[in-house]
Enzyme design. Structure first.
Site, PDB file in Angstrom:
ATOM      1  N   ASN A 102       5.201  43.258 -29.566  1.00 45.74           N
ATOM      2  CA  ASN A 102       5.791  42.105 -28.881  1.00 45.74           C
ATOM      3  C   ASN A 102       6.876  42.607 -27.929  1.00 45.74           C
ATOM      4  OD1 ASN A 102       6.283  39.340 -28.294  1.00 45.74           O
ATOM      5  ND2 ASN A 102       8.073  39.384 -29.624  1.00 45.74           N
ATOM      6  N   HIS A 141      10.494  41.260 -26.008  1.00 48.67           N
ATOM      7  CA  HIS A 141      11.501  40.203 -26.143  1.00 48.67           C
ATOM      8  C   HIS A 141      12.622  40.440 -25.129  1.00 48.67           C
ATOM      9  CE1 HIS A 141      13.677  37.077 -28.241  1.00 48.67           C
ATOM     10  NE2 HIS A 141      14.753  37.827 -28.133  1.00 48.67           N
TER      11      HIS A 141
END
Ligand code: GRF
Length: 204
Positions: A107, A109
């Site tokens: 991921n 971020h």
């Protein structure tokens, strides 16, 4: 060559950067599928333009998270997907899903985790008065933005920054950083053991 899927919910500027890097031979892997939980996500148009297979679903059409996650897992398995890249996917994956792809979900971020997790990372950083923020690429675990950190890049906050202006600078970092990390991961150069992440540098 490793096969991967990108999960999106919105605009998909990171997906576009990944597609561009693939085109230029900067990621040695195959993007086999784009998954969206938002059938009108602009990211799906980007995938279509690039000729990448798409799968979109509306969570409301399913009686439970397990139901649609089982469907997604089935589709991933059918295509022999080795790893998953979340790029603006706004849904929390269940422990069932995460454990099925343990240490195989990345991921990105827009903050220096563990500071400012969650949906409004850029706004929260600005509000807090910190003078720097940045971008984090990490593995996904069962929590929210809490998995083992792979790499971070710092961006200084300017006195007159608005959320929009700062986000634009962070996006520039993301679009450079994420394809690099994906390429490293696909080549087996990112090792994770518990919360320890080791990146194997060139020549090692
Ligand atoms: C990015 O800022 C990423 O850090 C966050 O969601 C945003 C997605 O943007 N997880 P885009 O859809 O790739 O343009």
């Amino acid at each position: 060559m490793k096969r991967f899927a990108v999960f999106v919910s919105g605009g998909g500027s990171n997906l576009e950067a990944i597609i561009e890097a693939l085109k230029n031979g900067k990621i040695e892997a195959e993007l086999s599928l784009v998954v969206s939980d938002n059938i009108s996500a602009y990211a799906l148009k980007r995938a279509e333009r690039a000729g990448v297979e798409r799968l979109s679903f509306n969570p409301k059409d399913y009686s439970s998270k397990e139901d649609y996650e089982a469907l997604i897992i089935g589709e991933l398995e059918r295509r022999d997907i080795d790893f998953i890249v979340l790029a603006g996917f706004m849904r929390i994956l269940s422990p069932y899903f995460v454990n099925n792809y343990k240490d195989k979900i990345l991921n990105i971020h827009p903050a220096l985790l563990p500071s400012f997790p969650g949906e409004h990372a850029v706004r929260d950083a600005l509000k807090s008065g910190v003078d720097k923020t940045g971008v984090t690429v990490h593995f996904v675990d069962e929590g929210v933005d809490s998995g083992p950190i792979i790499v971070q890049d710092i961006e200084l906050i300017k006195a007159d920054d608005t959320e929009e202006v700062l986000l634009e600078r962070l996006h520039k970092i993301e679009h450079r950083l994420y394809p690099e990390v994906i390429d490293f991961f696909a080549k087996g150069k990112i090792l994770v053991k518990g919360r320890d992440v080791k990146i194997i540098a060139k020549g090692e």
